[in-house]
Structures are given as C-alpha cells and as structure tokens.
Design an enzyme around this catalytic site. Structure first.
Site, PDB file in Angstrom:
ATOM      1  CG  ASP A  48      -2.058   0.966   1.118  1.00 52.41           C
ATOM      2  OD1 ASP A  48      -2.346   1.428  -0.011  1.00 52.41           O
ATOM      3  OD2 ASP A  48      -2.671   1.293   2.159  1.00 52.41           O
ATOM      4  CG  HIS A 105      -0.402   1.873  -9.339  1.00 54.51           C
ATOM      5  ND1 HIS A 105      -0.568   1.633  -7.991  1.00 54.51           N
ATOM      6  CD2 HIS A 105      -1.520   2.552  -9.729  1.00 54.51           C
ATOM      7  CE1 HIS A 105      -1.725   2.153  -7.585  1.00 54.51           C
ATOM      8  NE2 HIS A 105      -2.317   2.716  -8.627  1.00 54.51           N
ATOM      9  CG  LEU A 128       9.391 -17.000  -3.883  1.00 58.02           C
ATOM     10  CD1 LEU A 128       9.338 -17.058  -2.360  1.00 58.02           C
ATOM     11  CD2 LEU A 128       9.761 -15.581  -4.344  1.00 58.02           C
TER      12      LEU A 128
HETATM   13  C1  IPE Z   1      -5.748  -2.799  -0.367  1.00 57.58           C
HETATM   14  O1  IPE Z   1      -5.268  -1.559  -0.719  1.00 57.58           O
HETATM   15  C2  IPE Z   1      -5.413  -3.863  -1.286  1.00 57.58           C
HETATM   16  C3  IPE Z   1      -4.227  -3.786  -2.109  1.00 57.58           C
HETATM   17  C4  IPE Z   1      -3.043  -3.386  -1.782  1.00 57.58           C
HETATM   18  C5  IPE Z   1      -4.417  -4.314  -3.411  1.00 57.58           C
HETATM   19  P1  IPE Z   1      -6.174  -0.266  -0.559  1.00 57.58           P
HETATM   20  O2  IPE Z   1      -5.248   0.859  -0.476  1.00 57.58           O
HETATM   21  O3  IPE Z   1      -7.188  -0.226  -1.637  1.00 57.58           O
HETATM   22  O4  IPE Z   1      -6.907  -0.527   0.840  1.00 57.58           O
HETATM   23  P2  IPE Z   1      -7.914   0.373   1.670  1.00 57.58           P
HETATM   24  O5  IPE Z   1      -9.174   0.448   0.890  1.00 57.58           O
HETATM   25  O6  IPE Z   1      -7.269   1.697   1.863  1.00 57.58           O
HETATM   26  O7  IPE Z   1      -8.101  -0.356   2.955  1.00 57.58           O
HETATM   27  C1  IPE Z   2      -1.590   0.171  -3.393  1.00 53.91           C
HETATM   28  O1  IPE Z   2      -1.358   1.514  -3.405  1.00 53.91           O
HETATM   29  C2  IPE Z   2      -1.808  -0.431  -4.732  1.00 53.91           C
HETATM   30  C3  IPE Z   2      -3.180  -0.879  -5.020  1.00 53.91           C
HETATM   31  C4  IPE Z   2      -4.204  -0.877  -4.235  1.00 53.91           C
HETATM   32  C5  IPE Z   2      -3.369  -1.414  -6.338  1.00 53.91           C
HETATM   33  P1  IPE Z   2      -2.548   2.550  -3.392  1.00 53.91           P
HETATM   34  O2  IPE Z   2      -2.937   2.836  -4.799  1.00 53.91           O
HETATM   35  O3  IPE Z   2      -3.648   2.072  -2.519  1.00 53.91           O
HETATM   36  O4  IPE Z   2      -1.846   3.813  -2.748  1.00 53.91           O
HETATM   37  P2  IPE Z   2      -2.492   4.886  -1.775  1.00 53.91           P
HETATM   38  O5  IPE Z   2      -3.074   4.141  -0.615  1.00 53.91           O
HETATM   39  O6  IPE Z   2      -3.521   5.617  -2.550  1.00 53.91           O
HETATM   40  O7  IPE Z   2      -1.342   5.721  -1.397  1.00 53.91           O
HETATM   41 MG    MG Z   3      -4.095   2.387  -0.545  1.00 54.76          MG
END
Ligand code: IPE
Ligand code: IPE
Ligand code: MG
Length: 247
Positions: A26, A43, A137
């Site tokens: 995240d 990403h 792995l």
């Molecule tokens: C959760 O990420 C799942 C992934 C990393 C794919 P999010 O950033 O979408 O999670 P919430 O909604 O903030 O909990």
């Molecule tokens: C995690 O990073 C990746 C996915 C959920 C695909 P986020 O896109 O949730 O990044 P933030 O939380 O907005 O910083």
């Molecule tokens: Mg996020």
C-alpha cells in the site's frame, strides 16, 4: 505439535525467518502524489519494489510470498486507474515471466478470474503452466481477490460436493481455499501507514504475526524488508500457550 505451525513439508528456518510472508502493498498513490506524479507512475514504481522483495525472499530462502495486488473493492477506483493497473499487470506478467521461470519461481494468481479480460486470463494460465513444476520460491499474487470471496467460493464448492456435506470442518475449509496445501502466513506486512487487513487472507491470518510500517510501498526496499524480518524474528509465537509452556 502446533496447529498453526508451518507446513510439515516445508522446513522452518533455524534463524527464525518466516516460511510464508504475505504483504499488502500500500502507498503507491501517496508516493506518486509526493513526487508530483500520476498515481499510475506510483504503481509502476511499485513494480520495482515487487522485484526487489522477490529477490530478497530468494536470497533468504523464504518459501512462499503472497502479494495483494488488486482487491475486489478496488474496482470502485476511477475507471482510468483500474484500466492502467490491469494493463500494467498484464505487461509486467509478460515481461517478467521468463525471468521468474529462470529463477525457478512458481507463480500462482489467486482471485476471481471469471470477470478478467480474456487475454489476461490466457497470460495468467500460460504463466502458471510454465512455472508449475518449479521448486523455488512460490509466488502468489492476489488479483480481484478478497478473503471473503475466497471463503465463500470455497464453501460453495464444499456444499456442491455430496461427500463433504457431512463433514465440514476446519481442514475441509482450508483445503478449498485458493492457497490450499501451503502453510499459512507466518508474517503479514502492510506498508503505507494504515493498520487494517482490507479483506486480505481472512482465514489464513488467524495466527499470523502482523507488521505495519509507514514506509510507502515504492520506498519499501530490501533493508526495509529486513527490518520487518528482524522484528518477526524477535517475536514469541505462542499459539494460545503460555510463555512457560514454550520455555
Ligand atoms: C488494499 O489496498 C489492497 C491492495 C493493496 C491491493 P487499498 O489501499 O485499496 O486498501 P484500503 O481500501 O485503503 O483499505
Ligand atoms: C496500493 O497503493 C496499490 C493498489 C491498491 C493497487 P494505493 O494505490 O492504494 O496507494 P495509496 O493508498 O492511494 O497511497
Ligand atoms: Mg491504498
């Protein structure tokens, strides 16, 4: 002895390393925002971290790595971001699969693929077939996954099987989940500063050690990963017992 201890087929590490690490990656969006870049650039940078963490797992002989890449709730994001995420996943899968195979990595994608683009499903199937017999792995990537989906899907399978109807116990449920046969995660890591499970492996995390860090996923490098491993190594896993019993 312990119900939740690592799978007997996979030897636990003498130096207290986890056998299975599960990660919620995240913070890509916030990382990009800080650099004045598009979320998609975040990403893309996150993919570099994925490669680095895979390398670190290989070096340390960690047996299983499970990464949460796209959750069922993520469809609610702007269409453009969702499209870019899937495009990126498709491109990286095609670009990296030969290298993964060379490194003897066994790839498995978990999640509901019935609604994914046909070309992506074919690429996933090919990648899994290519690496099926690899012994390095085990890399699981969760795409259009949720812990509740996995449980529901598994229980529906069980209900359809007249043989199992009589005897739905914990083992039976474990055996119909996407990661059946693998040890449950020893260590869960979530980057990005929030402390929640976000519908990740709800069944399997029952006795997992949880580790949260403020580091955003694109900044989570090998040394950040090592900090998490060191933290894990210092913990006492009790599985319900007292400290004295473990003594
Ligand atoms: C959760 O990420 C799942 C992934 C990393 C794919 P999010 O950033 O979408 O999670 P919430 O909604 O903030 O909990
Ligand atoms: C995690 O990073 C990746 C996915 C959920 C695909 P986020 O896109 O949730 O990044 P933030 O939380 O907005 O910083
Ligand atoms: Mg996020």
């Amino acid at each position: 002895m312990f119900k939740y201890a690592s799978h007997p087929g996979l030897k636990a590490h003498a130096d207290n390393l986890p056998v299975h690490v599960a990660i919620i990656m995240d913070g890509n969006g916030r990382w990009a925002k800080r650099q004045n870049l598009s979320r998609t650039k975040g990403h893309i940078q996150g993919v570099q971290t994925v490669r680095e963490v895979i390398g670190a797992c290989q070096e340390k002989n960690i047996s299983v790595l499970t990464l949460f890449a796209f959750g069922v709730e993520n469809w609610k994001r702007p269409t453009k971001e969702v499209r870019n995420l899937f495009r990126l996943f498709f491109l990286v899968l095609r670009k990296d699969i030969a290298k993964l195979h060379e490194n003897s990595i066994k790839l498995k994608i978990i999640g509901d693929r019935t609604v994914l683009h046909k070309a992506l499903v074919s690429a996933i199937n090919e990648a899994e077939d290519l690496t099926r017999h690899n012994t390095g792995l085990q890399l699981n990537i969760a795409v259009n996954y949720s812990g509740r989906w996995d449980l529901l899907n598994g229980i529906q399978k069980l209900m359809k099987d007249p043989m199992s109807k009589k005897d739905i116990n914990e083992d039976a449920i474990s055996q119909v989940l996407s990661l059946a046969g693998l040890p449950e995660p020893d260590l869960f890591i979530r980057t990005g500063g929030v402390q929640r499970i976000s519908n990740f492996m709800l069944w399997e995390l029952a006795y997992t050690e949880l580790y949260f860090t403020n580091t955003l996923w694109p900044d989570f490098n090998k040394s950040a990963f090592e900090l998490a491993l060191n933290d894990y190594a210092s913990r006492e896993r009790r599985f319900g017992l007292t400290a004295e019993q473990l003594g």
